[in-house]
Design a protein around this motif. Structure first.
Motif, PDB file in Angstrom:
ATOM      1  N   GLY A   1     -25.426  13.616 -20.964  1.00 34.86           N
ATOM      2  CA  GLY A   1     -24.148  13.811 -21.347  1.00 34.86           C
ATOM      3  C   GLY A   1     -23.412  12.605 -21.299  1.00 34.86           C
ATOM      4  O   GLY A   1     -21.948  12.735 -21.358  1.00 34.86           O
TER       5      GLY A   1
ATOM      6  N   GLY B   1     -28.342  20.700 -18.596  1.00 37.31           N
ATOM      7  CA  GLY B   1     -27.769  20.124 -17.583  1.00 37.31           C
ATOM      8  C   GLY B   1     -27.589  18.566 -17.786  1.00 37.31           C
ATOM      9  O   GLY B   1     -27.525  18.097 -18.898  1.00 37.31           O
TER      10      GLY B   1
ATOM     11  N   MET C   1     -20.335  18.135 -15.343  1.00 35.78           N
ATOM     12  CA  MET C   1     -19.225  18.387 -16.427  1.00 35.78           C
ATOM     13  C   MET C   1     -19.061  19.894 -16.783  1.00 35.78           C
ATOM     14  O   MET C   1     -19.961  20.765 -16.386  1.00 35.78           O
ATOM     15  CB  MET C   1     -19.753  17.426 -17.720  1.00 35.78           C
ATOM     16  CG  MET C   1     -19.706  16.058 -17.376  1.00 35.78           C
ATOM     17  SD  MET C   1     -18.822  15.022 -18.424  1.00 35.78           S
ATOM     18  CE  MET C   1     -20.036  14.745 -19.568  1.00 35.78           C
ATOM     19  N   ARG C   2     -18.193  20.260 -17.502  1.00 40.50           N
ATOM     20  CA  ARG C   2     -18.135  21.446 -18.029  1.00 40.50           C
ATOM     21  C   ARG C   2     -17.545  21.444 -19.382  1.00 40.50           C
ATOM     22  O   ARG C   2     -16.416  21.816 -19.401  1.00 40.50           O
ATOM     23  CB  ARG C   2     -16.756  22.170 -16.786  1.00 40.50           C
ATOM     24  CG  ARG C   2     -17.408  22.322 -15.588  1.00 40.50           C
ATOM     25  CD  ARG C   2     -18.564  23.535 -15.637  1.00 40.50           C
ATOM     26  NE  ARG C   2     -19.066  23.918 -14.182  1.00 40.50           N
ATOM     27  CZ  ARG C   2     -20.284  23.125 -13.803  1.00 40.50           C
ATOM     28  NH1 ARG C   2     -20.461  22.197 -14.676  1.00 40.50           N
ATOM     29  NH2 ARG C   2     -20.569  23.391 -12.695  1.00 40.50           N
ATOM     30  N   CYS C   3     -18.174  20.998 -20.350  1.00 39.48           N
ATOM     31  CA  CYS C   3     -17.654  21.079 -21.585  1.00 39.48           C
ATOM     32  C   CYS C   3     -17.358  22.689 -22.015  1.00 39.48           C
ATOM     33  O   CYS C   3     -18.094  23.333 -21.674  1.00 39.48           O
ATOM     34  CB  CYS C   3     -18.836  20.551 -22.665  1.00 39.48           C
ATOM     35  SG  CYS C   3     -19.266  18.785 -22.047  1.00 39.48           S
TER      36      CYS C   3
ATOM     37  N   SER D   1     -25.388  25.394 -22.525  1.00 35.18           N
ATOM     38  CA  SER D   1     -26.309  25.462 -21.178  1.00 35.18           C
ATOM     39  C   SER D   1     -26.037  25.795 -19.818  1.00 35.18           C
ATOM     40  O   SER D   1     -26.292  25.056 -18.837  1.00 35.18           O
ATOM     41  CB  SER D   1     -27.168  23.980 -21.169  1.00 35.18           C
ATOM     42  OG  SER D   1     -27.188  23.554 -22.429  1.00 35.18           O
TER      43      SER D   1
ATOM     44  N   TRP E   1     -17.534  24.208 -24.911  1.00 37.69           N
ATOM     45  CA  TRP E   1     -18.353  24.773 -25.579  1.00 37.69           C
ATOM     46  C   TRP E   1     -19.729  24.623 -25.162  1.00 37.69           C
ATOM     47  O   TRP E   1     -20.969  24.850 -26.019  1.00 37.69           O
ATOM     48  CB  TRP E   1     -18.289  24.210 -27.166  1.00 37.69           C
ATOM     49  CG  TRP E   1     -18.105  22.597 -27.011  1.00 37.69           C
ATOM     50  CD1 TRP E   1     -16.880  22.340 -27.500  1.00 37.69           C
ATOM     51  CD2 TRP E   1     -19.083  21.738 -26.754  1.00 37.69           C
ATOM     52  NE1 TRP E   1     -17.220  20.825 -27.442  1.00 37.69           N
ATOM     53  CE2 TRP E   1     -18.514  20.321 -27.027  1.00 37.69           C
ATOM     54  CE3 TRP E   1     -20.194  21.717 -26.510  1.00 37.69           C
ATOM     55  CZ2 TRP E   1     -19.175  19.180 -26.943  1.00 37.69           C
ATOM     56  CZ3 TRP E   1     -20.968  20.583 -26.287  1.00 37.69           C
ATOM     57  CH2 TRP E   1     -20.117  19.282 -26.173  1.00 37.69           C
ATOM     58  N   CYS E   2     -20.032  24.308 -23.952  1.00 41.65           N
ATOM     59  CA  CYS E   2     -21.427  24.203 -23.428  1.00 41.65           C
ATOM     60  C   CYS E   2     -22.285  25.348 -23.767  1.00 41.65           C
ATOM     61  O   CYS E   2     -21.995  26.723 -23.417  1.00 41.65           O
ATOM     62  CB  CYS E   2     -21.267  24.072 -21.947  1.00 41.65           C
ATOM     63  SG  CYS E   2     -23.208  23.794 -21.129  1.00 41.65           S
TER      64      CYS E   2
ATOM     65  N   CYS F   1     -24.954  20.013 -13.357  1.00 44.46           N
ATOM     66  CA  CYS F   1     -24.249  19.033 -14.442  1.00 44.46           C
ATOM     67  C   CYS F   1     -22.899  19.104 -13.793  1.00 44.46           C
ATOM     68  O   CYS F   1     -22.271  20.146 -13.419  1.00 44.46           O
ATOM     69  CB  CYS F   1     -24.103  19.688 -15.895  1.00 44.46           C
ATOM     70  SG  CYS F   1     -23.305  18.574 -16.786  1.00 44.46           S
TER      71      CYS F   1
ATOM     72  N   PHE G   1     -26.309  25.316 -14.611  1.00 42.92           N
ATOM     73  CA  PHE G   1     -25.222  24.886 -13.600  1.00 42.92           C
ATOM     74  C   PHE G   1     -25.808  25.077 -12.162  1.00 42.92           C
ATOM     75  O   PHE G   1     -25.415  24.428 -11.421  1.00 42.92           O
ATOM     76  CB  PHE G   1     -24.006  25.401 -14.052  1.00 42.92           C
ATOM     77  CG  PHE G   1     -23.338  24.897 -15.092  1.00 42.92           C
ATOM     78  CD1 PHE G   1     -23.759  24.111 -15.803  1.00 42.92           C
ATOM     79  CD2 PHE G   1     -22.052  25.514 -15.647  1.00 42.92           C
ATOM     80  CE1 PHE G   1     -23.172  23.279 -17.011  1.00 42.92           C
ATOM     81  CE2 PHE G   1     -21.421  25.140 -16.952  1.00 42.92           C
ATOM     82  CZ  PHE G   1     -21.922  23.939 -17.490  1.00 42.92           C
TER      83      PHE G   1
ATOM     84  N   LYS H   1     -18.632  12.258 -25.210  1.00 42.25           N
ATOM     85  CA  LYS H   1     -17.936  13.746 -25.402  1.00 42.25           C
ATOM     86  C   LYS H   1     -16.625  13.641 -25.982  1.00 42.25           C
ATOM     87  O   LYS H   1     -15.841  12.411 -25.869  1.00 42.25           O
ATOM     88  CB  LYS H   1     -17.872  14.194 -23.808  1.00 42.25           C
ATOM     89  CG  LYS H   1     -18.745  14.294 -23.030  1.00 42.25           C
ATOM     90  CD  LYS H   1     -19.710  15.501 -23.716  1.00 42.25           C
ATOM     91  CE  LYS H   1     -20.983  15.939 -22.815  1.00 42.25           C
ATOM     92  NZ  LYS H   1     -22.076  16.670 -23.598  1.00 42.25           N
TER      93      LYS H   1
HETATM   94  S1  SF4 Z   1     -22.636  20.328 -22.760  1.00 39.28           S
HETATM   95 FE1  SF4 Z   1     -24.181  19.202 -21.437  1.00 39.28          FE
HETATM   96  S2  SF4 Z   1     -22.745  17.739 -20.371  1.00 39.28           S
HETATM   97 FE2  SF4 Z   1     -21.484  19.233 -21.123  1.00 39.28          FE
HETATM   98  S3  SF4 Z   1     -21.231  20.828 -19.439  1.00 39.28           S
HETATM   99 FE3  SF4 Z   1     -23.142  21.367 -20.763  1.00 39.28          FE
HETATM  100  S4  SF4 Z   1     -24.967  20.608 -19.686  1.00 39.28           S
HETATM  101 FE4  SF4 Z   1     -23.152  19.661 -19.080  1.00 39.28          FE
END
Ligand code: SF4
Length: 214
Positions: free
Chosen positions: A98, A71, A32-34, A39, A36-37, A30, A43, A117
């Motif tokens: 995402g 991801g 992105m780096r949210c 998952s 609160w991710c 992925c 990565f 997001k």
């Molecule tokens: S929540 Fe989804 S889009 Fe955001 S970092 Fe995690 S896997 Fe990536």
């Protein structure tokens, strides 16, 4: 070849399809780096699997509903071919994205669940907003993960600006796990008068928040 974190059968935990038996293909990686991710394990790592073998594993589970997720599944070019092949085989295909990658060339037979997001994710600047213009009112759903009041107000703005109530099958409001009081969020939704729906991640209530492959 696809880089795959896991393929498993469970119940669908989110969206208007929640509660239905579903096979999940969780792709690795992925961009992105949210903050609160939930998952992060997607990565890196994963297993390189031939497209035909991914299809074979999906066939073995015997569910007609299949979700391609991550991801960020659309970050892999081969994911578009996987989606097309599953649609060709008459699977009902959900694609959870995402919202960073363009959905323009996703097979139109697949149903999108598009994340937008919000600011508290730290990734709101990376939303690919043209994706919102492609949503279809009979098929696609849009999801906002809400961590605080600022996120809720951001979501309301985007819903109004892109007319998402009328232009999607559902607007899903999902709490960032452990970040926001559920009663407070429910109260904001109830008070909004909008046709949006509170979405809880069913699988986390059934198996717990940290269990993988369910
Ligand atoms: S929540 Fe989804 S889009 Fe955001 S970092 Fe995690 S896997 Fe990536």
């Amino acid at each position: 070849m696809l880089r795959v974190t896991e393929i498993f059968r469970s119940i669908q935990g989110e969206s208007t399809h929640a509660g239905r038996p579903c096979t999940f293909v969780r792709l690795t990686g992925c961009p992105m780096r949210c903050v609160w991710c939930d998952s992060e394990y997607t990565f890196s790592g994963g297993e390189q699997i031939e497209l035909e073998d991914v299809l074979g594993r999906v066939h073995a589970f015997g569910c007609r509903l299949v979700e391609i997720t991550g991801g960020e599944p659309l970050a892999q070019k081969e994911a578009f071919r996987l989606i097309r092949r599953l649609c060709d085989e008459d699977y009902e295909v959900l694609v959870e994205t995402g919202g960073y990658v363009s959905t323009e060339t996703v097979d139109p037979r697949a149903k999108l669940i598009l994340d937008v997001k919000c600011p508290a994710s730290g990734e709101a600047e990376r939303n690919h907003l043209p994706n919102l213009g492609r949503l279809r009112s009979d098929l696609d759903e849009v999801k906002f993960v809400i961590a605080d009041r600022g996120d809720w107000e951001f979501a309301l703005d985007i819903v109004a600006q892109y007319d998402l109530i009328n232009r999607t099958k559902a607007v899903l409001i999902s709490p960032a796990w452990g970040e926001i009081d559920l009663k407070e969020l429910a109260d904001w939704i109830a008070g909004s008068g909008l046709e949006v729906r509170l979405q809880l991640q069913l699988h986390k209530y059934v198996w717990g928040p940290d269990v993988r492959g369910v």
